[in-house]
Design a protein around this motif. Structure first.
Motif, PDB file in Angstrom:
ATOM      1  N   GLN A  14      33.714  60.473  36.514  1.00 51.21           N
ATOM      2  CA  GLN A  14      34.857  60.435  34.968  1.00 51.21           C
ATOM      3  C   GLN A  14      36.295  61.402  35.772  1.00 51.21           C
ATOM      4  OE1 GLN A  14      34.161  59.687  32.349  1.00 51.21           O
ATOM      5  NE2 GLN A  14      36.281  59.643  32.440  1.00 51.21           N
ATOM      6  N   LEU A  15      36.094  62.440  36.588  1.00 46.76           N
ATOM      7  CA  LEU A  15      37.573  62.575  37.563  1.00 46.76           C
ATOM      8  C   LEU A  15      38.022  61.756  37.999  1.00 46.76           C
ATOM      9  CD1 LEU A  15      39.338  65.356  37.660  1.00 46.76           C
ATOM     10  CD2 LEU A  15      37.896  65.453  39.808  1.00 46.76           C
ATOM     11  N   ASP A  18      39.783  59.688  35.486  1.00 47.56           N
ATOM     12  CA  ASP A  18      40.653  60.140  34.344  1.00 47.56           C
ATOM     13  C   ASP A  18      42.121  59.755  35.401  1.00 47.56           C
ATOM     14  OD1 ASP A  18      39.376  60.447  32.578  1.00 47.56           O
ATOM     15  OD2 ASP A  18      38.713  61.946  33.125  1.00 47.56           O
ATOM     16  N   LYS A  21      43.551  56.004  36.400  1.00 47.63           N
ATOM     17  CA  LYS A  21      44.093  55.994  35.348  1.00 47.63           C
ATOM     18  C   LYS A  21      46.177  56.447  35.197  1.00 47.63           C
ATOM     19  CE  LYS A  21      40.547  54.755  32.494  1.00 47.63           C
ATOM     20  NZ  LYS A  21      40.294  55.092  30.917  1.00 47.63           N
ATOM     21  N   TRP A  22      45.869  57.994  35.322  1.00 50.01           N
ATOM     22  CA  TRP A  22      47.313  58.470  35.677  1.00 50.01           C
ATOM     23  C   TRP A  22      47.676  57.961  36.940  1.00 50.01           C
ATOM     24  CZ3 TRP A  22      50.098  60.094  31.685  1.00 50.01           C
ATOM     25  CH2 TRP A  22      49.061  60.213  30.684  1.00 50.01           C
ATOM     26  N   ARG A  93      41.924  69.899  38.114  1.00 54.07           N
ATOM     27  CA  ARG A  93      41.637  69.433  35.974  1.00 54.07           C
ATOM     28  C   ARG A  93      43.027  70.362  35.466  1.00 54.07           C
ATOM     29  NH1 ARG A  93      37.008  66.732  35.434  1.00 54.07           N
ATOM     30  NH2 ARG A  93      35.644  66.960  37.194  1.00 54.07           N
ATOM     31  N   LEU A  96      45.523  67.863  36.699  1.00 53.00           N
ATOM     32  CA  LEU A  96      45.518  66.523  35.540  1.00 53.00           C
ATOM     33  C   LEU A  96      46.517  66.553  34.262  1.00 53.00           C
ATOM     34  CD1 LEU A  96      45.020  63.846  34.849  1.00 53.00           C
ATOM     35  CD2 LEU A  96      42.743  64.453  34.463  1.00 53.00           C
ATOM     36  N   LYS A  97      46.195  68.024  33.774  1.00 52.77           N
ATOM     37  CA  LYS A  97      46.082  68.062  32.011  1.00 52.77           C
ATOM     38  C   LYS A  97      48.124  69.048  32.224  1.00 52.77           C
ATOM     39  CE  LYS A  97      45.633  69.126  28.445  1.00 52.77           C
ATOM     40  NZ  LYS A  97      45.161  68.076  27.374  1.00 52.77           N
ATOM     41  N   GLN A 100      49.319  65.418  32.198  1.00 57.49           N
ATOM     42  CA  GLN A 100      49.187  64.801  31.035  1.00 57.49           C
ATOM     43  C   GLN A 100      50.561  65.068  30.369  1.00 57.49           C
ATOM     44  OE1 GLN A 100      45.618  65.276  29.864  1.00 57.49           O
ATOM     45  NE2 GLN A 100      44.612  63.273  31.029  1.00 57.49           N
TER      46      GLN A 100
END
Length: 178
Positions: A14-15, A18, A21-22, A93, A96-97, A100
């Motif tokens: 899942q990581l 994500d 996708k970015w 994480r 990534l946040k 975003q």
């Protein structure tokens, strides 16, 4: 024990999804997940529809210190530090946040912000290795990315002291004409 391994595997996949996708590059995926290179390549092709880009990752701190990239890098790092200090996030994480949130703030018309996720990840690694740091501007008090071993007593940021050619690119002239 096997159940924990399956959960970790699912979390890694899942990581990786994500991150892909970015726009994460394969080297970032290999460093931050325990998934094999072959499986990451298949996953990348499935999600993006193309093979992952080849080539070396950015390895110099200089890019982050030029006028416009410095503004974007500084915005990202301020968000990243806030998430680490106030939201208790860490690791990839948090990167990534923060990316975003950075992306939401810059909302580029071209669809691609100046700072890619892979560059943002490298930037954090440069901070962790103490090659870069945040320095306060003496005029606006904002925090900006700078070299660790430079003299910063009278630091003035790129927003308070714009370069003479700032914003005078072919791309900006085309946008103004449209």
């Amino acid at each position: 024990m096997a159940r924990k391994s399956v959960l970790t595997d699912v979390q890694d996949v899942q990581l990786a999804i994500d991150l892909i996708k970015w726009g994460a590059r394969l080297q970032l995926l290999e460093q931050e997940t325990s998934i094999s290179r072959e499986r990451l390549i298949k996953l990348y092709k499935e999600i993006r529809g193309v093979s992952p880009p080849k080539g070396m990752l950015p390895f110099s701190t200089d890019w982050f210190l030029t006028w416009q990239p410095n503004i974007h890098s500084s915005l990202f790092m301020n968000i990243y530090h806030y998430l680490r200090e106030h939201a208790g996030m860490s690791g990839v994480r948090a990167i990534l946040k923060a990316y975003q949130l950075y992306h939401e703030q810059v909302m580029p018309e071209s669809g691609e912000p100046l700072l890619s996720l892979t560059r943002a990840w490298r930037l954090v690694r440069f901070f962790e290795s103490k090659m870069l740091q945040m320095t306060h501007c003496t005029k606006c008090s904002g925090r900006f990315v700078t070299h660790t071993y430079e003299l910063h007593r009278r630091f003035v940021c790129g927003l308070c002291h714009l370069p003479s050619r700032a914003g005078k690119t072919k791309k900006s002239r085309e946008l103004m004409a449209a």
